[in-house]
Design an enzyme around this catalytic site. Sequence first.
Site, short mmCIF file in Angstrom:
data_model
loop_
_atom_site.label_atom_id
_atom_site.label_comp_id
_atom_site.label_asym_id
_atom_site.label_seq_id
_atom_site.Cartn_x
_atom_site.Cartn_y
_atom_site.Cartn_z
N LYS A 41 -0.74 10.59 -8.81
CA LYS A 41 0.64 10.68 -9.54
C LYS A 41 0.77 9.42 -10.62
O LYS A 41 1.26 9.56 -11.68
CB LYS A 41 1.71 11.09 -8.72
CG LYS A 41 1.45 12.39 -8.09
CD LYS A 41 2.76 12.46 -7.31
CE LYS A 41 2.34 13.27 -5.72
NZ LYS A 41 3.58 13.06 -4.89
N GLU A 97 -5.17 4.69 -15.77
CA GLU A 97 -4.64 4.26 -14.43
C GLU A 97 -3.44 3.56 -14.65
O GLU A 97 -3.15 2.67 -15.58
CB GLU A 97 -5.95 3.56 -13.78
CG GLU A 97 -5.63 2.90 -12.55
CD GLU A 97 -5.32 3.80 -11.30
OE1 GLU A 97 -4.52 4.71 -11.47
OE2 GLU A 97 -5.95 3.80 -10.50
N ASP A 98 -2.51 3.81 -13.43
CA ASP A 98 -1.38 2.95 -13.41
C ASP A 98 -1.64 1.42 -13.06
O ASP A 98 -1.06 0.62 -13.89
CB ASP A 98 -0.40 3.52 -12.50
CG ASP A 98 -0.88 3.75 -10.88
OD1 ASP A 98 -2.18 3.56 -10.92
OD2 ASP A 98 -0.21 4.24 -10.33
N ASP A 101 -5.80 -2.57 -8.44
CA ASP A 101 -5.71 -3.62 -7.38
C ASP A 101 -7.25 -4.13 -6.73
O ASP A 101 -7.38 -4.93 -7.33
CB ASP A 101 -4.93 -2.69 -6.21
CG ASP A 101 -4.15 -3.53 -5.16
OD1 ASP A 101 -3.92 -4.84 -5.50
OD2 ASP A 101 -4.50 -3.25 -4.03
N LYS A 129 -3.82 -6.19 -11.08
CA LYS A 129 -3.46 -7.52 -10.16
C LYS A 129 -4.71 -8.27 -9.68
O LYS A 129 -5.67 -7.96 -8.72
CB LYS A 129 -3.20 -6.79 -8.80
CG LYS A 129 -1.88 -7.01 -8.29
CD LYS A 129 -1.32 -6.67 -7.09
CE LYS A 129 -0.48 -5.23 -7.18
NZ LYS A 129 -0.32 -4.97 -5.59
N PHE A 150 3.93 -6.01 -4.49
CA PHE A 150 3.95 -4.54 -4.41
C PHE A 150 4.71 -4.08 -5.59
O PHE A 150 5.95 -4.18 -5.26
CB PHE A 150 4.14 -3.91 -3.11
CG PHE A 150 3.55 -2.45 -3.07
CD1 PHE A 150 2.27 -2.34 -2.95
CD2 PHE A 150 4.36 -1.35 -3.22
CE1 PHE A 150 1.94 -0.99 -2.53
CE2 PHE A 150 4.06 -0.05 -3.28
CZ PHE A 150 2.64 0.25 -2.98
N ARG A 163 9.38 6.18 -8.65
CA ARG A 163 8.70 6.22 -9.50
C ARG A 163 9.61 6.68 -10.86
O ARG A 163 9.36 6.40 -12.09
CB ARG A 163 8.07 7.75 -9.40
CG ARG A 163 6.94 7.59 -8.43
CD ARG A 163 6.23 9.00 -8.66
NE ARG A 163 5.41 9.28 -7.29
CZ ARG A 163 4.22 8.99 -7.05
NH1 ARG A 163 3.57 7.98 -7.96
NH2 ARG A 163 3.58 9.08 -6.06
P1 IMP Z 1 -7.28 0.08 -5.73
O1 IMP Z 1 -8.25 1.02 -5.43
O2 IMP Z 1 -7.00 -1.04 -4.67
O3 IMP Z 1 -7.57 -0.78 -7.04
O4 IMP Z 1 -5.90 0.81 -5.82
C1 IMP Z 1 -5.34 1.50 -6.88
C2 IMP Z 1 -4.63 2.25 -6.68
O5 IMP Z 1 -3.51 1.93 -5.48
C3 IMP Z 1 -3.56 2.53 -7.84
O6 IMP Z 1 -3.83 3.66 -8.62
C4 IMP Z 1 -2.15 2.80 -7.31
O7 IMP Z 1 -1.98 4.25 -6.98
C5 IMP Z 1 -2.17 1.82 -5.85
N1 IMP Z 1 -1.48 0.46 -5.97
C6 IMP Z 1 -2.14 -0.66 -6.01
N2 IMP Z 1 -1.29 -1.43 -6.15
C7 IMP Z 1 -0.15 -0.94 -6.09
C8 IMP Z 1 1.24 -1.19 -5.94
O8 IMP Z 1 1.50 -2.30 -6.40
N3 IMP Z 1 2.51 -0.40 -6.18
C9 IMP Z 1 2.11 0.90 -6.18
N4 IMP Z 1 0.62 1.51 -6.20
C10 IMP Z 1 -0.08 0.52 -5.98
MG MG Z 2 -2.91 5.02 -9.33
#
Ligand code: IMP
Ligand code: MG
Length: 177
Positions: A41, A97-98, A101, A129, A150, A163
């Site tokens: 979302k 993508e938001d 990470d 990040k 976070f 959100r």
């Molecule tokens: P990744 O697979 O580790 O790159 O994580 C990506 C997903 O984790 C993002 O689409 C977010 O939904 C969630 N996410 C990663 N870091 C954060 C954060 O700092 N706050 C909230 N959601 C996060």
């Molecule tokens: Mg996401």
Amino acid sequence: MAIKVFPLIAKEEINKKVKELAEKISKDYQKKELVVIGILKGAFVFLADLIRNLKIPVFCDFITVSSYGKATESSGVVKIVADISFPIEDKDVLLVEDIVDTGLTLQYLINHLKAKKPKTIKICALLDKPERHKIEIPIDYLGFKVPNKFVVGYGIDYDERFRHLPYIGYIEIDEEK
Ligand code: IMP
Ligand code: MG
């Protein structure tokens, strides 16, 4: 448990950046059939603002992936809860993508969408990040780099909360309070 939110990126800064990204995307995809796919979302607010600043027509779709729940660390296991709803074969796809990470979600989704044979696939992420990357995925359109905190707000949640915030902040959790 007390959760405090500290402001990181003001809504005016976000709006300015979204406009800049939309300008670039509009130039790059002139006369193309662009399909914008939001990752739910977290990306819904960003995507809604982004497409309204585009100067080209687009198709929109969404893909829902499972979230962290109460954890602030990605498990690395990505689950597709709801897939896109129409074919993207031979289309130009922009995955929105938001926040990036570890990069694992994007890697998984890129492979998943590539199997549907789009003509091109590019990435647009509001936040990155860099300190947390486990794999390097090229981000074609990036809003902001953020520190290893976070973050919440502007569509991004912690356990479904925050959100609605019009700005981006980071949280600190005090388990004792
Ligand atoms: P990744 O697979 O580790 O790159 O994580 C990506 C997903 O984790 C993002 O689409 C977010 O939904 C969630 N996410 C990663 N870091 C954060 C954060 O700092 N706050 C909230 N959601 C996060
Ligand atoms: Mg996401």
